[in-house]
Design an enzyme around this catalytic site. Structure first.
Site, PDB file in Angstrom:
ATOM      1  N   HIS A 335       0.844  -1.189   0.000  1.00 26.32           N
ATOM      2  CA  HIS A 335       0.000   0.000   0.000  1.00 26.32           C
ATOM      3  C   HIS A 335       0.878   1.236   0.000  1.00 26.32           C
ATOM      4  CE1 HIS A 335      -3.100   2.885   1.282  1.00 26.32           C
ATOM      5  NE2 HIS A 335      -3.968   1.995   0.833  1.00 26.32           N
ATOM      6  N   ASP A 391      -7.932  -4.710  -0.657  1.00 30.78           N
ATOM      7  CA  ASP A 391      -8.417  -5.135  -1.972  1.00 30.78           C
ATOM      8  C   ASP A 391      -8.246  -6.639  -2.207  1.00 30.78           C
ATOM      9  OD1 ASP A 391      -9.083  -2.484  -2.950  1.00 30.78           O
ATOM     10  OD2 ASP A 391      -6.934  -2.114  -2.979  1.00 30.78           O
TER      11      ASP A 391
END
Length: 489
Positions: A335, A391
């Protein structure tokens, strides 16, 4: 960098410009310094230096991609990427996901505190009341092709929505419509917030159904926010139809987790657009367009496509090696902010287990588990802090629930409307008013040059500096071969 003098404040930064010997002291507030302070460090341009460097006008701060630039003061969301911490208005995301709901958390994000029982009742009633759209919307949605991407439809729909509410347009009502903070101004602002959150699920459901060739459904009464959303997508005339409560709850948790994430690309886009004092519908449409990109809202879709391409757990080791060689892309890991683990991923993983109990396990789950286990044990990924993010698991949940892949970004955009509105409202009401965002650039192009007549120019052949040649076919090709008055032979 110079040494602080005895009289220097300890909570400041002392900077020495070695070009001129000038020293400035910059105050540090909330562990930040104002970039404009460097404008005082001007110097005499060197001989033959480009005028475009504007050396005499002071230093500019270069930060490509906003890696370390704070553009505003915010009270909304706090992220500690090193420790894997995410809090909404001070509340840990784990606690909110366990005990709160999406709409209650939306109130928290926008207004700053958890609502009382009576406040929550009014809030939920107003949001759900404003879910209904004008009858003309049917014509708008039917104007799209059957295979139009739902994010293209949703983005257009938010902009279209603003055309109905002239009272929400500062261009028509005055620049201070949302910034003056008076009771009347706040009331106008809140009504648009009700409308945008309430209609987000309706617009998304209409985008879904138009591609299915189905008639549209009026938002029902008596259901929750996500229950109403599922109803509008799936209802086909069945008597006493109610969405599955496990799926309804799972979607609510996912909505809560996706409601805000500080100044990500789409939230920043909303603020950049909103800084021109455009109406909130246009600002939200801009945020939706930003989220559409595969580096942002399309990430969970990319995870599923990656897992499909891997095929089975047996193929995971080969895929891992391809990633290391940079032949393949690993989606759903790592991320921009989190350097350890994404705190949302643990909540989503638990939610996935609940969903799989009623839908059955997704065929890709075993492949996902094998990839997760292999990556978490591999030194290559450990050194690079590539842990699963939100995700990785959310895509599996959406797939198990039967949503098409290209609808995944819509399921991200709908709850993120809340975060966009929270940041937009905060900016509108910030002390000192709103200044239009105008970043600086470092110009590295040509210096001043004279115009050359067309017959004297030398053609530039470099691929990136000339337009591509397009191959024509079909009617265009035939027309180019035809003869007619005015045709260029």
């Amino acid at each position: 960098m110079g040494q602080p003098t005895a009289s220097s404040s300890q909570n400041s930064l002392t900077v020495r410009d070695n070009r001129t010997g000038k020293t400035i002291q910059i105050p540090i507030e909330d562990n930040s310094i104002p970039a404009t302070a460097f404008k005082t460090l001007s110097a005499t341009p060197e001989k033959d230096e480009r005028k475009e460097n504007e050396t005499s006008k002071g230093l500019r701060v270069s930060d490509k991609g906003f890696l370390n630039t704070a553009v505003m003061r915010s009270e909304i969301t706090y992220i500690d990427g090193e420790a894997g911490v995410l809090r909404y208005r001070g509340y840990p995301i784990e606690e909110l996901a366990l005990r709160s709901s999406h709409l209650e958390t939306a109130y928290l994000l926008i207004y700053g505190s958890l609502p009382s029982a009576s406040q929550l009742k009014v809030w939920e009633k107003e949001v759900m009341h404003h879910a209904v759209v004008h009858a003309d919307a049917e014509q708008f949605f039917r104007s799209f092709r059957y295979d139009a991407h739902p994010m293209a439809i949703l983005t257009s729909a938010f902009a279209y929505l603003g055309s109905y509410y002239s009272e929400a347009n500062p261009s028509l009502q005055g620049q201070t419509l949302f910034t003056k903070g008076s009771p009347d101004s706040l009331a106008v602002m809140d009504k648009q917030i009700y409308r945008l959150i309430g209609k987000a699920t309706t617009l998304a459901a209409m985008a879904y159904r138009v591609r299915q060739g189905r008639t549209f459904v009026t938002p029902p009464t008596g259901l929750s926010y996500t229950g109403s959303f599922l109803y509008q997508m799936d209802y086909l005339g069945q008597e006493n139809y109610k969405p599955n409560p496990v799926l309804e709850k799972a979607l609510d948790v996912l909505f809560l987790l996706h409601a805000d994430h500080e100044l990500n690309a789409s939230a920043t886009t909303v603020l950049q657009t909103g800084s021109s004092l455009v109406d909130p519908y246009s600002a939200i449409a801009a945020g939706c367009a930003s989220l559409y990109g595969p580096l942002h809202g399309g990430a969970n879709e990319a995870v599923i496509r990656m897992l499909i391409s891997i095929g089975s757990p047996a193929n995971v080791p080969a895929f891992i090696e391809s990633v290391k060689k940079r032949e393949k892309v690993l989606s759903g890991f790592g991320h921009r902010v989190y350097k350890t683990s994404d705190p949302r991923s643990f909540i989503v993983r638990k939610t996935a287990d609940e969903v799989f109990k009623v839908t059955g396990k997704d065929d890709l789950l075993e492949t996902a588990m094998a990839l997760h286990e292999a990556a978490m044990k591999d030194e290559y990924f450990i050194k690079r802090s590539l842990a699963p993010n939100v995700d990785f698991w959310s895509g599996l949940i959406y797939r198990a629930m039967g949503f098409p892949l290209d609808f995944f970004p819509v399921l991200f955009a709908v709850p993120r409307v809340v975060g966009w509105l929270a940041h937009w409202r905060q900016m509108m009401l910030q002390p000192g008013g709103v200044k239009i965002w105008r970043p600086r650039q470092i110009y590295v192009g040509e210096t001043k040059r004279a115009y050359v007549p067309v017959e004297e120019r030398t053609p530039v052949e470099e691929a990136k500096k000339t337009p591509s040649q397009i191959t024509h076919s079909g009617i265009t090709k035939r027309t180019m071969l035809a003869t007619f008055k005015g045709a260029k032979l």
